[in-house]
Design an enzyme around this catalytic site. Structure first.
Site, PDB file in Angstrom:
ATOM      1  N   HIS A  91       0.830  -1.266   0.162  1.00 36.22           N
ATOM      2  CA  HIS A  91      -0.029   0.082  -0.007  1.00 36.22           C
ATOM      3  C   HIS A  91       0.971   1.158   0.038  1.00 36.22           C
ATOM      4  CE1 HIS A  91      -3.662   2.618   1.001  1.00 36.22           C
ATOM      5  NE2 HIS A  91      -2.699   3.082   1.510  1.00 36.22           N
ATOM      6  N   HIS A 123       3.039   6.185  -1.888  1.00 33.23           N
ATOM      7  CA  HIS A 123       3.907   7.393  -1.151  1.00 33.23           C
ATOM      8  C   HIS A 123       5.394   7.674  -1.155  1.00 33.23           C
ATOM      9  CE1 HIS A 123      -0.024   8.568   0.401  1.00 33.23           C
ATOM     10  NE2 HIS A 123      -0.277   7.431   0.783  1.00 33.23           N
ATOM     11  N   LYS A 164      -4.689  10.779  -8.470  1.00 33.32           N
ATOM     12  CA  LYS A 164      -4.603  10.707  -7.305  1.00 33.32           C
ATOM     13  C   LYS A 164      -4.439  12.532  -7.001  1.00 33.32           C
ATOM     14  CE  LYS A 164      -2.883   9.424  -3.185  1.00 33.32           C
ATOM     15  NZ  LYS A 164      -2.780   8.098  -2.228  1.00 33.32           N
TER      16      LYS A 164
END
Length: 282
Positions: free
Chosen positions: A158, A174, A220
């Site tokens: 993730h 990220h 995003k």
């Protein structure tokens, strides 16, 4: 705005200073910020592109590959099925790769400092092998993102690799190395930087950025990421906050160098659900 956590600010600043594997902006890589991204919602498909070129103008890949923590980290990035709801299959080779990566980061001063700090708090086992097992469970143990699904996710996937939901939504992603590699393959389209209201334009040497991008057909609207830092630095920060946390979602305000950040870490049972920095000010 939450009060600054001085203890964690000191710890994370020490880790920043010890992060010898961090790349130097303008020397090991250069970024090209271009324009400011438009405000957009999750799921929008038609988004104004304020950046015709890549975010990463160049990265010294030789340097990346010569650093053990980066090299072992990069080998993990292609081990995942990024679509949620699709069961993950972990092969014996991948288990070996996960262990090689953990061995590499545990040999760094950054992770040693994290371990020492967690020991003082009685949140980690003194034996490194036990601590490694604990890290494996937190980051690599598979779980189902959604009730009733097959195990399709883990904290590492993730946060560092990214996932997509029904082709409409980008979850996680990220990490700057994954961003760079996906951009190089033309899988990611950088749309521009994002600033908080009345904040100035970021600088090309900033090592925390808020950006907007599309990946695999989804946008995003805003994603925050450290730039140039080593994988062990991010692992250390998120692991410490995760183990200190008493709630499902933890937000800690910290100051690292000139960056005031809110570090967000979410639990998914005994595992990391998500973790990322939010840039408050520089």
């Amino acid at each position: 705005r939450r009060a600054l956590n001085h203890e964690l600010s000191k710890l994370f600043s020490d880790m920043w200073d010890m992060d010898v594997n961090r790349l130097v902006p303008g020397k090991d890589y250069t970024i090209d910020l271009q324009g400011k991204a438009d405000v957009t919602q999750q799921g929008d498909s038609a988004v104004q592109d304020s950046a015709a070129r890549h975010l990463f103008h160049n990265v010294n890949e030789e340097r990346l590959k010569s650093i053990k923590t980066f090299a072992t980290f990069i080998s993990l990035l292609d081990n995942y099925e990024t679509s949620t709801g699709m069961a993950e299959v972990v092969t014996p080779e991948e288990i070996v790769e996960n262990n090689c990566f953990l061995d590499a980061i545990l040999a760094t001063e950054v992770m040693k400092l994290a371990h020492e700090y967690l020991l003082k708090k009685n949140l980690a086992k003194p034996n490194l092998a036990d601590f490694k097992y604990q890290l494996y469970d937190i980051w690599f143990q598979l779980y189902a993102r959604k009730e009733g699904d097959r195990p399709d996710s883990c904290g590492f996937e993730h946060v560092f690799v990214g996932e997509t939901r029904r082709g409409k939504q980008i979850l996680g992603l990220h990490n700057w190395v994954q961003f760079y590699l996906q951009e190089k393959r033309n899988q990611i389209d950088y749309k521009g930087y994002v600033t908080q209201k009345n904040k100035t334009r970021p600088h090309k040497d900033d090592q925390v950025l808020s950006i907007q991008f599309s990946w695999k057909g989804s946008v995003k609207p805003i994603g925050s990421t450290f730039i140039g830092v080593s994988p062990e630095f991010e692992f250390a920060l998120y692991t410490v906050i995760f183990l200190l946390a008493e709630e499902r979602v933890t937000r800690e305000t910290v100051k690292i160098e000139e960056y005031e950040l809110q570090m967000v870490v979410c639990h998914h049972g005994h595992h990391i659900g998500t973790a990322y920095p939010v840039l408050l000010s520089t």
